[in-house]
Design a protein around this motif. Structure first.
Motif, mmCIF file in Angstrom:
data_model
loop_
_atom_site.group_PDB
_atom_site.id
_atom_site.type_symbol
_atom_site.label_atom_id
_atom_site.label_comp_id
_atom_site.label_asym_id
_atom_site.label_seq_id
_atom_site.Cartn_x
_atom_site.Cartn_y
_atom_site.Cartn_z
ATOM 1 N N LYS A 22 0.828 -1.207 0.000
ATOM 2 C CA LYS A 22 0.000 0.000 0.000
ATOM 3 C C LYS A 22 0.861 1.256 0.000
ATOM 4 O O LYS A 22 0.593 2.201 -0.737
ATOM 5 N N ASN A 23 1.911 1.270 0.834
ATOM 6 C CA ASN A 23 2.734 2.467 0.956
ATOM 7 C C ASN A 23 3.731 2.660 -0.176
ATOM 8 O O ASN A 23 4.025 3.788 -0.542
ATOM 9 N N LYS A 24 4.245 1.582 -0.727
ATOM 10 C CA LYS A 24 5.251 1.703 -1.789
ATOM 11 C C LYS A 24 4.630 1.758 -3.185
ATOM 12 O O LYS A 24 5.130 2.459 -4.053
ATOM 13 N N TYR A 25 3.542 1.008 -3.398
ATOM 14 C CA TYR A 25 2.953 0.901 -4.741
ATOM 15 C C TYR A 25 1.566 1.514 -4.853
ATOM 16 O O TYR A 25 1.070 1.692 -5.962
ATOM 17 N N GLY A 26 0.914 1.792 -3.744
ATOM 18 C CA GLY A 26 -0.405 2.404 -3.784
ATOM 19 C C GLY A 26 -1.544 1.424 -3.948
ATOM 20 O O GLY A 26 -2.652 1.684 -3.508
ATOM 21 N N SER A 27 -1.285 0.305 -4.594
ATOM 22 C CA SER A 27 -2.345 -0.692 -4.791
ATOM 23 C C SER A 27 -1.727 -2.062 -5.059
ATOM 24 O O SER A 27 -0.583 -2.165 -5.508
ATOM 25 N N PHE A 31 1.490 -3.363 -7.651
ATOM 26 C CA PHE A 31 2.533 -4.265 -7.171
ATOM 27 C C PHE A 31 2.513 -5.572 -7.959
ATOM 28 O O PHE A 31 3.566 -6.116 -8.295
ATOM 29 N N ALA A 32 1.325 -6.073 -8.265
ATOM 30 C CA ALA A 32 1.207 -7.332 -9.015
ATOM 31 C C ALA A 32 1.906 -7.231 -10.363
ATOM 32 O O ALA A 32 2.572 -8.177 -10.794
ATOM 33 N N LYS A 33 1.790 -6.087 -11.022
ATOM 34 C CA LYS A 33 2.481 -5.898 -12.304
ATOM 35 C C LYS A 33 3.989 -5.965 -12.116
ATOM 36 O O LYS A 33 4.690 -6.585 -12.903
ATOM 37 N N GLU A 34 4.503 -5.328 -11.085
ATOM 38 C CA GLU A 34 5.938 -5.372 -10.779
ATOM 39 C C GLU A 34 6.368 -6.791 -10.410
ATOM 40 O O GLU A 34 7.447 -7.241 -10.776
ATOM 41 N N PHE A 35 5.514 -7.496 -9.702
ATOM 42 C CA PHE A 35 5.782 -8.860 -9.240
ATOM 43 C C PHE A 35 5.732 -9.854 -10.396
ATOM 44 O O PHE A 35 6.357 -10.901 -10.356
ATOM 45 N N THR A 38 -0.968 -11.288 -11.620
ATOM 46 C CA THR A 38 -2.212 -10.521 -11.573
ATOM 47 C C THR A 38 -2.567 -10.212 -10.125
ATOM 48 O O THR A 38 -2.045 -10.827 -9.190
ATOM 49 N N ARG A 39 -3.473 -9.256 -9.930
ATOM 50 C CA ARG A 39 -3.931 -8.931 -8.585
ATOM 51 C C ARG A 39 -4.587 -10.132 -7.939
ATOM 52 O O ARG A 39 -4.402 -10.405 -6.752
ATOM 53 N N LYS A 40 -5.317 -10.899 -8.714
ATOM 54 C CA LYS A 40 -5.993 -12.094 -8.198
ATOM 55 C C LYS A 40 -4.969 -13.115 -7.678
ATOM 56 O O LYS A 40 -5.125 -13.671 -6.587
ATOM 57 N N THR A 41 -3.918 -13.349 -8.442
ATOM 58 C CA THR A 41 -2.864 -14.272 -8.014
ATOM 59 C C THR A 41 -2.165 -13.749 -6.772
ATOM 60 O O THR A 41 -1.916 -14.497 -5.820
#
Length: 70
Positions: A22-27, A31-35, A38-41
């Motif tokens: 939340k603090n570094k990526y906002g959502s 973060f899922a894209k950087e990781f 997907t957000r679901k995964t």
């Protein structure tokens, strides 16, 4: 939250991961894209914390290091 003691239970580690996302990526989606997923995964990994390799990767991206898990 930011736990500085370096000792985490699995639940507190997951809370620290959520806080840092939340603090570094906002959502979780950003973060899922950087990781590389997907957000679901990402949600599944965070909520079920059963994939150790993925948790380690998340910790590295979020600058969580030198931890001891209780």
């Amino acid at each position: 939250m930011n736990l500085n003691s370096g000792i985490y239970s699995s639940n507190s580690l997951m809370e620290e991961i959520k806080w840092r996302i939340k603090n570094k990526y906002g959502s979780q989606e950003r973060f899922a894209k950087e990781f590389g997923g997907t957000r679901k995964t990402l949600n599944r990994l965070i909520n079920h914390n059963s994939d150790f390799e993925s948790i380690v990767r998340m910790c590295k991206l979020l600058d969580i290091s030198g931890i001891q898990i209780e």
